[in-house]
Enzyme design. Sequence first.
Site, short mmCIF file in Angstrom:
data_model
loop_
_atom_site.label_atom_id
_atom_site.label_comp_id
_atom_site.label_asym_id
_atom_site.label_seq_id
_atom_site.Cartn_x
_atom_site.Cartn_y
_atom_site.Cartn_z
N TYR A 24 0.79 -1.22 0.00
CA TYR A 24 0.00 0.00 0.00
C TYR A 24 0.82 1.28 0.00
O TYR A 24 0.27 2.37 -0.10
CB TYR A 24 -0.97 0.00 1.19
CG TYR A 24 -1.90 -1.19 1.16
CD1 TYR A 24 -2.88 -1.30 0.19
CD2 TYR A 24 -1.78 -2.21 2.10
CE1 TYR A 24 -3.72 -2.41 0.14
CE2 TYR A 24 -2.62 -3.31 2.07
CZ TYR A 24 -3.59 -3.40 1.09
OH TYR A 24 -4.42 -4.49 1.05
N ASN A 75 -12.80 4.01 -2.35
CA ASN A 75 -11.92 2.87 -2.15
C ASN A 75 -12.61 2.04 -1.07
O ASN A 75 -12.50 2.34 0.11
CB ASN A 75 -10.53 3.30 -1.70
CG ASN A 75 -9.60 2.12 -1.52
OD1 ASN A 75 -10.04 0.98 -1.43
ND2 ASN A 75 -8.31 2.39 -1.45
N HIS A 81 -15.35 -6.55 -1.65
CA HIS A 81 -15.51 -7.98 -1.94
C HIS A 81 -16.66 -8.62 -1.17
O HIS A 81 -16.96 -9.79 -1.40
CB HIS A 81 -14.21 -8.73 -1.60
CG HIS A 81 -13.00 -8.02 -2.10
ND1 HIS A 81 -12.71 -7.90 -3.45
CD2 HIS A 81 -12.02 -7.37 -1.44
CE1 HIS A 81 -11.59 -7.20 -3.58
NE2 HIS A 81 -11.15 -6.87 -2.38
N ASP A 88 -25.68 -1.60 -3.30
CA ASP A 88 -27.05 -1.07 -3.43
C ASP A 88 -27.09 0.43 -3.19
O ASP A 88 -27.79 1.16 -3.89
CB ASP A 88 -27.99 -1.80 -2.46
CG ASP A 88 -28.29 -3.22 -2.89
OD1 ASP A 88 -28.01 -3.59 -4.05
OD2 ASP A 88 -28.81 -3.98 -2.03
N HIS A 101 -8.40 1.91 -6.06
CA HIS A 101 -7.60 1.00 -5.24
C HIS A 101 -6.14 1.40 -5.34
O HIS A 101 -5.64 1.70 -6.43
CB HIS A 101 -7.76 -0.45 -5.71
CG HIS A 101 -9.16 -0.96 -5.58
ND1 HIS A 101 -9.69 -1.39 -4.39
CD2 HIS A 101 -10.14 -1.08 -6.51
CE1 HIS A 101 -10.94 -1.77 -4.59
NE2 HIS A 101 -11.23 -1.58 -5.87
N LEU A 102 -5.44 1.34 -4.22
CA LEU A 102 -4.01 1.64 -4.19
C LEU A 102 -3.22 0.58 -4.95
O LEU A 102 -2.33 0.89 -5.73
CB LEU A 102 -3.52 1.72 -2.75
CG LEU A 102 -4.14 2.85 -1.92
CD1 LEU A 102 -3.99 2.55 -0.44
CD2 LEU A 102 -3.50 4.17 -2.27
N SER A 103 -3.55 -0.67 -4.69
CA SER A 103 -2.88 -1.79 -5.37
C SER A 103 -3.73 -2.21 -6.57
O SER A 103 -4.81 -1.67 -6.79
CB SER A 103 -2.69 -2.96 -4.41
OG SER A 103 -3.94 -3.52 -4.05
N ARG A 112 -9.71 -11.16 -4.39
CA ARG A 112 -9.68 -9.71 -4.60
C ARG A 112 -9.93 -9.33 -6.06
O ARG A 112 -10.04 -8.15 -6.39
CB ARG A 112 -8.34 -9.13 -4.17
CG ARG A 112 -8.05 -9.26 -2.71
CD ARG A 112 -6.76 -8.52 -2.35
NE ARG A 112 -6.26 -8.90 -1.05
CZ ARG A 112 -6.62 -8.34 0.09
NH1 ARG A 112 -7.52 -7.36 0.10
NH2 ARG A 112 -6.10 -8.75 1.23
#
Length: 145
Positions: A24, A75, A81, A88, A101-103, A112
């Site tokens: 991260y 994020n 997940h 919703d 997302h950072l990664s 993931r």
Amino acid sequence: MPKPIYVLSGPNLNLLGTREPEIYGHQTLEDVRKLCEARATSLGREIVFRQSNHEGVLIDWIQEARTEGSAIVINPAGYGHTSIAILDALKAADVPVVECHLSNPAARETFRHQTYVSLAATGVVSGFGAASYVLAVEAAAGLTA
């Protein structure tokens, strides 16, 4: 000025800079906030920047963004997940959604590779560390210009 872009971060992102920096990065969430604010300002925009470890709080903010915001950058972290409730809420928001997302989740563990949030997102930015947030803010601003 247009309504602000809501930049929302999910669980454990308050630990940025110390939690698994090899994945991260070393920048803190405060560093990310400053980067996002600087980019938004350069685009003539404002942001609302928030983080919570609690699913219901994130949903409350998504619902707030329906009327108070122009777009959502999110994020979702681990909730991406698992949370159909966040999906919703995003589907009901009726504003552009940029998942961030950072990664790169697709390059990580199989669980993931897909997120529920992607089903509601206009687009996804991932794999660029803190710059993912900045790119997502830029995309959100472009979607609401």
